[in-house]
Each structure stands twice: as structure tokens, then as C-alpha cells.
Design an enzyme around this catalytic site. Structure first.
Site, PDB file in Angstrom:
ATOM      1  N   LEU A 318      49.427  -2.902 -52.359  1.00 39.58           N
ATOM      2  CA  LEU A 318      48.213  -2.780 -52.847  1.00 39.58           C
ATOM      3  C   LEU A 318      47.605  -1.425 -52.269  1.00 39.58           C
ATOM      4  O   LEU A 318      47.029  -0.578 -53.303  1.00 39.58           O
ATOM      5  CB  LEU A 318      47.223  -3.791 -52.190  1.00 39.58           C
ATOM      6  CG  LEU A 318      47.487  -5.324 -52.582  1.00 39.58           C
ATOM      7  CD1 LEU A 318      46.404  -6.141 -51.912  1.00 39.58           C
ATOM      8  CD2 LEU A 318      47.299  -5.457 -53.857  1.00 39.58           C
ATOM      9  N   VAL A 322      46.630   2.109 -55.297  1.00 38.94           N
ATOM     10  CA  VAL A 322      45.648   2.989 -55.431  1.00 38.94           C
ATOM     11  C   VAL A 322      45.664   4.116 -54.619  1.00 38.94           C
ATOM     12  O   VAL A 322      44.771   5.150 -54.603  1.00 38.94           O
ATOM     13  CB  VAL A 322      44.467   2.242 -55.015  1.00 38.94           C
ATOM     14  CG1 VAL A 322      44.260   0.982 -55.961  1.00 38.94           C
ATOM     15  CG2 VAL A 322      44.432   2.050 -53.449  1.00 38.94           C
ATOM     16  N   SER A 323      47.170   4.740 -54.372  1.00 39.81           N
ATOM     17  CA  SER A 323      47.183   5.760 -53.641  1.00 39.81           C
ATOM     18  C   SER A 323      46.679   7.097 -54.201  1.00 39.81           C
ATOM     19  O   SER A 323      46.211   8.168 -53.715  1.00 39.81           O
ATOM     20  CB  SER A 323      48.597   5.772 -53.353  1.00 39.81           C
ATOM     21  OG  SER A 323      49.458   6.134 -54.275  1.00 39.81           O
ATOM     22  N   LYS A 367      30.866  -4.156 -56.089  1.00 43.44           N
ATOM     23  CA  LYS A 367      31.299  -5.412 -57.045  1.00 43.44           C
ATOM     24  C   LYS A 367      32.818  -5.898 -56.673  1.00 43.44           C
ATOM     25  O   LYS A 367      33.742  -5.092 -56.156  1.00 43.44           O
ATOM     26  CB  LYS A 367      31.615  -4.423 -58.503  1.00 43.44           C
ATOM     27  CG  LYS A 367      32.498  -5.189 -59.424  1.00 43.44           C
ATOM     28  CD  LYS A 367      32.652  -4.600 -60.887  1.00 43.44           C
ATOM     29  CE  LYS A 367      33.649  -5.427 -61.822  1.00 43.44           C
ATOM     30  NZ  LYS A 367      33.866  -4.465 -62.971  1.00 43.44           N
ATOM     31  N   ASP A 458      33.221  -3.389 -73.860  1.00 43.44           N
ATOM     32  CA  ASP A 458      32.430  -4.163 -73.503  1.00 43.44           C
ATOM     33  C   ASP A 458      30.855  -3.537 -73.345  1.00 43.44           C
ATOM     34  O   ASP A 458      30.289  -3.751 -72.384  1.00 43.44           O
ATOM     35  CB  ASP A 458      32.893  -4.745 -72.166  1.00 43.44           C
ATOM     36  CG  ASP A 458      32.161  -5.972 -72.012  1.00 43.44           C
ATOM     37  OD1 ASP A 458      31.968  -6.812 -72.632  1.00 43.44           O
ATOM     38  OD2 ASP A 458      31.990  -6.631 -70.796  1.00 43.44           O
TER      39      ASP A 458
END
Length: 626
Positions: A318, A322-323, A367, A458
Site C-alpha cells: 500500500l 502511493v510512493s 475523506k 461526477d
């Protein structure tokens, strides 16, 4: 002379395995999402992956053939191995045939090319372990999860068959590409020049296909006209030598005895160390319980003993996922977010899964989302505009595979709440015009000033936030896609805002954002919801304003407008102009909808019309208070 093994050897060996494993995981991760393709322009092909024999499980062609669902001869022939029953050596290269096709996955991954191989799970197997171990990073566990959306990674039964997507690529015949593109995983000792030399091609030919990709464990596609002859070790074409008869059984027995003793002692030491670590952990946890308040005790329980924790491998993965974001954004600790939100108390809940929290005296919107947030982070890295909500940082929780995105806090909440809730204060026409222009400028930025272009997917009034000055910011890039003119079969979005071509055919383009923006303009003018209690969409009523004389159109528009606006003094020409923009945005033919540049210009004209009235007095079409 018989040398007795040192008692610490098993422990050192065990620790070295962990150390080396961590080094391996700290390397740059491979592409997690696979390699995109267009199903309409993709012909399936027979190609190969370069696979390396690895002990102890895969040192014969039979076991490798079973893994890839091919026969021993199908590997032996292209790999220049004359005897399919030969015993292989570690890291011996092999060409394994696969069938490559283009598959539509979902809105996050889009369509990717792969060869789907079924694997039956054994005890102790994990998606991550099989992807990185047995399949040697020829795929990733994120892609495995995407291809098997109904499978719960932590709840796979023994014997259950899971499809593993092996990354591959087929040549585009129209671009004069070579006949074969071999899948090759970059090794720690590799560079582009050494790989090119090994296959007898130029580094430039590799870069033409792959760009400048050269990360360890990433996938390269090697362009070849024909399969080269692999140079195989001499031992690979001869059967293994028979074991010599035992000459000194007493010595062998002693060796075996001391080995068993060494292993026992080593395991005992490991067990003692484990007990000490666990004991220190619980002692520290006990001290914290006595020291902390009730909320802090709950936090300690949440962080220290929550069920369903993932193993260390997943945590490392994980982090690697996101490194590329670590340098740009602040990495928050789970403890900080827990304290900021009083343990994610409902009293801090803003909407959905977004919480209000205070960190070091500054207020943020936090969030909470299930992994994977990589796509949203990847897109947010590319955008920086005053009309887009700013991402400040993030936090990952490997225990629950959650990701928390920490955004700037936008004080006045969503446009939806201002238009459709029972707020005593209503938005003036001037404020609504400015909000519409702000949103249009934010969309103009992501559509025209990012490469590749970003489609939000969206746009709706609840994803438009208002700051302390009532200026609008576009929020929530959770469904956003980088790149457009794609086709997906997985339709996502909010009913009432979804463009017809996307709903019917899955066509993703910037024009779907234009359509959704047209619905928001209707909300601003009418004060009505995008879809009513009977399930009827707001945009279906726009035909009422395109029939009859100009006077009739204006009268119908006045009847349809938000009642609070009718108490103001402004020119109806400004409203008519906004309605014209909305109607053009809502054209069922996406090619006939305007681009955001045209929309921004048209809305600026509406503001000018409003300003003219403010400065010069009332026009004949001015609406007066009732």
C-alpha cells in the site's frame, strides 16, 4: 574433522530472509493497473513471457507448464531446451507462450490487455504472494482484485480458482510494429541497454514501445521479429547426476543430528524473541491505557487490536502504491486523524464518509475511502486551480486497507445544501452566476490544461463546495478518469446528471461533464432537484422553453424559476442567456455540445448583462418584486 554448525545460523538465516524481503518490497512498484487497450482496435495474439525457473517449486517444465496451463514441449521448444524432462537451474530463462487479449475491467482500470490464467489456491496462498512469487510480478494483486471483483482477498477458500491477468501486449499492425512483443519484468541488475543487448535489439526500439520506463519490477514489452535462441546452461539439457552412495554414514548421521539441534535452538531463540516483542507490545499498550483518556483508549484499541488486520506485505505494498505522491503531499498518521475527529465521531461527520477535523489548530475535511485511492491521488497531483478543492495530504491504514484523503476545509458546504435545503438565506442571482462561472473555470482547467485531459465524471451540486466568500470549488475526484474518448461497461455516477451516451454506450469524454454542468445550471435557475420524487429528471423539461414566441418563452421561464429569485431586481436577459447555455450543454448529441471555453465566455456575457442592469438601471425585461 566434523564441524558442528553454529546454533545461531537458523536465526541469522531467518532474519536475513526478512531483511532481503523488505529490500525487495522497497523497490519501485510495477504498474498496478495493467496496460490499456482499445477493444475495437485490438486483435488477440499469441505471444510469450520471459519466465525464470526458481526453486524449489519451479525447477522443472512440468510444474511451470501447470502454472501457465501449457505443455512442457510448448515451453521447451521456444526456450531452446531439447529434453523436456530436464532439471532446470535457478534463474534459467524460459519463453512461456500465452494468448493475449483486450478485456474491459472497470472505470478505474478501463480496458487492459492480458492473458487470463486460472490458479487454484492452496493453504497459505494470497493474491499478493502468488502475483509477486509464483508469477514473478508478471501481474499485480491490484489487477487480480479488479479482474475478480466478487472475490474477497482475505476470504479465499482452499481449492478456489482465481483468474490472474498476466500483462501482455499485441503489436498494432497499422503502425509497422514488430511481429512479437515479449513480456519482460525488469530485474534489479537490469538497465535498458543491458536488456537490449541481451535480445539483440537497440535501446531506442524498446523506448519506442515502452517510453522511458525503467523501474525495477515494472513490465517491458520487448519488440522482436523472431524469438531469439536462449543460451541455456549445460546442465539444463542433461538429466541430474545420480546421488553418490553413502561413504561415511556415521558422519552424515552426525551432520543430520547437529542440523536438527541447530534448527531447534534457532527456532527456540526466535520464539523467545517473539514472546519478548509481544510482551513489550502489550506492556506498552497497558501503560497507554492507564495514561490516556477514554477517547485515547478507544483509539489505542482501534489502532492496536482491530480485527481483520492485513499482513506486513500488504502494508508495504500500500505504501509503494502511493510512493509517487510522498514528495508532494503530507503523510498524516492514523493517530492524528483519530484525534482530529474524536475517533471519527458522528458529530464530526459532514456528509457521506467525509469528516471535519482539526489538526494543529487548522480545520480540514477528511475523506475516508476504501483502497484503492491511487487513481484519485494520481489525478489530484496534476491539478492545481483555485476552483478545485485542494488536497493537503493523505494517510493509509493497512489494518483495514483504508485510505484517508485530507482536503482543505470549505466553510459554506455544498451548493446542493444551499439550493435544496431549508436554509433561511437564499442565493442571489449574482451569487449563482458567479458560482456557475467558477465551476465552468474549474472544468475548463481539467479539460484543457491537463495532459492527458481529466474527465470528472461526477459533476453535481453536492460536489460543488462554497468557501467563505461563496466562491465555488469542484470536489470529489473519486470517479475521475485521466484520458477521454474511452468506452466502459461499468457505468457509475448520479442519476439525473448522467449523459445519455455514457448511460447507453459507456462513452467517456469531456462532453459528459458538459452535460452534467448543464443540469447544475438548471438547478441554479430553478432551485429544483436534478431528479424529483417521482424519478423524473430535470433536464427532460427543457423542451418547454424552446417553443412559441419569445414572450411565451420568457413567461414559461419565470414560472419555472426559483421563487426567491423573483423577489430580486435583475434583467431576465441574463437568465435567458444562462438557460441558452444550459440547453446547449444538454444536447443529446455530444458533438453538438459546446466546449468549456465557449461556456465560460457565454457565462461571462451573462455576468456583463447583470452588471449593466446594476449600473444603468432597469431593463424592460426586469423582474420586479411580487
Amino acid at each position: 574433522m566434523i564441524t558442528k554448525p553454529m546454533f545461531g545460523f537458523p536465526l541469522l538465516f531467518f532474519l536475513s530472509l526478512i531483511f532481503n524481503q523488505n529490500i525487495c518490497y522497497a523497490q519501485e512498484p510495477p504498474s498496478i493497473s495493467g496496460y490499456t487497450c482499445n477493444p475495437n482496435q485490438f486483435d488477440p495474439c499469441q505471444t510469450y513471457v520471459l519466465y525464470r525457473a526458481r526453486g524449489p517449486e519451479f525447477l522443472d517444465l512440468a510444474s511451470i507448464g501447470d502454472l501457465f496451463s501449457v505443455s512442457r514441449l510448448m515451453i521447451a521448444n521456444p526456450s531452446n531446451i531439447s529434453n523436456p524432462n530436464t532439471t532446470l537451474v535457478n534463474d534459467q530463462p524460459l519463453f512461456v507462450p500465452i494468448t493475449c487479449s483486450c478485456h474491459n475491467i472497470n472505470t478505474t482500470f478501463g480496458s487492459i490487455s492480458y492473458a487470463g490464467l486460472n490458479y487454484s489456491f492452496n493453504s497459505g496462498d494470497t493474491m499478493y504472494g502468488i502475483s509477486t512469487g509464483k508469477f514473478q510480478n508478471l501481474t499485480t494483486f491490484q489487477s487480480v482484485e479488479a479482474v475478480n471483483p466478487t472475490v474477497v482477498p482475505t476470504n479465499i477458500d482452499i481449492g478456489q480458482s482465481i483468474k490472474f491477468p498476466i500483462f501482455c501486449k499485441c503489436p498494432n499492425r497499422t503502425q509497422n510494429q514488430p511481429r512479437l512483443l515479449i513480456t519482460y519484468v525488469i530485474q534489479p541488475s537490469d538497465n535498458i541497454s543491458s536488456i537490449a543487448s541481451r535480445f539483440g535489439i537497440t535501446p531506442q526500439s524498446i523506448r519506442q514501445i515502452n517510453g522511458n520506463t525503467s523501474k525495477i519490477l515494472d513490465t517491458l514489452f520487448i519488440p522482436l521479429s523472431n524469438l531469439p535462441n536462449l543460451t541455456q546452461p549445460a546442465a539444463s539439457n542433461t538429466p541430474p547426476l545420480p546421488s553418490p552412495p553413502p561413504q561415511t554414514p556415521v558422519i552424515q548421521e552426525n551432520d543430520r543430528k547437529w542440523t536438527v539441534i541447530g534448527l531447534a535452538i534457532g527456532l527456540g531463540v526466535c520464539g523467545l524473541l517473539l514472546i519478548l516483542v509481544v510482551g513489550l507490545f502489550y506492556r506498552e499498550k497497558s501503560v497507554k491505557k492507564e495514561k490516556y483518556s477514554d477517547v485515547e483508549r478507544q483509539k489505542s484499541l482501534y489502532l492496536g487490536s482491530k480485527k481483520g488486520s492485513l499482513d506486513k506485505d500488504v502494508e508495504v505494498n500500500l505504501m509503494a502504491d502511493v510512493s509517487e505522491c510522498l514528495d508532494k503531499y503530507k503523510m498524516y498518521k492514523m493517530e492524528q486523524l483519530w484525534e482530529a475527529t474524536d475517533g471519527f465521531d458522528e458529530g464530526c461527520l459532514i456528509q457521506g464518509s467525509v469528516y471535519k477535523g482539526t489538526i494543529d489548530g487548522e480545520v480540514f475535511a477528511i475523506k475516508k475511502m476504501k483502497w484503492n485511492a491511487r487513481e484519485e491521488l494520481k489525478i489530484l497531483q496534476k491539478v492545481n486551480h483555485g476552483n478545485l478543492v485542494k488536497l493537503e495530504g493523505f494517510c493509509i491504514d493497512p489494518k483495514e486497507a483504508n485510505c484517508y484523503l485530507v482536503y482543505e476545509y470549505v466553510e459554506n458546504g455544498s451548493l446542493h445544501s444551499w439550493l435544496h435545503s431549508e436554509k433561511p438565506e437564499k442565493l442571489s442571482w449574482k451569487t449563482r452566476l458567479r458560482i456557475a462561472t467558477d465551476v465552468a473555470n474549474g472544468l475548463l482547467y481539467i479539460h484543457e490544461h491537463t495532459r492527458p485531459r481529466v474527465v470528472h465524471k461526477d459533476i453535481k451540486s453536492s460536489n460543488i463546495l462554497l468557501d467563505s466568500n461563496m466562491r465555488a470549488k469542484v470536489a470529489n475526484f473519486g470517479l475521475a478518469k485521466s484520458g477521454c474518448n474511452a468506452i466502459t461497461m461499468h457505468i457509475v455516477g448520479t442519476q439525473g446528471y448522467i449523459a445519455p451516451e455514457y448511460l447507453a454506450d459507456g462513452i467517456v469524454s469531456t462532453k459528459m461533464d458538459v452535460f452534467s454542468f448543464g443540469v447544475v445550471l438548471l438547478e441554479l435557475v430553478s432551485g429544483k432537484e436534478a431528479i424529483d420524487d417521482e424519478g423524473k429528471v430535470l433536464w427532460a423539461k427543457i423542451g418547454d422553453f424552446s417553443e412559441g414566441s419569445e414572450e411565451r418563452k420568457v413567461r414559461k421561464l419565470q414560472e419555472w424559476m426559483d421563487e426567491s429569485l423573483l423577489r430580486e431586481e435583475f434583467t431576465m436577459e441574463s437568465v435567458v442567456n444562462v438557460m441558452s447555455v444550459a440547453i446547449s450543454c444538454l444536447n443529446k448529441d455530444p458533438s453538438r455540445r459546446p466546449g468549456m471555453i465557449e461556456i465560460v465566455y457565454a457565462l461571462s456575457k451573462s455576468i456583463d448583462l447583470f452588471s449593466d442592469v446594476s449600473e444603468e438601471g432597469l431593463s424592460p425585461r426586469q423582474v420586479t418584486a411580487r
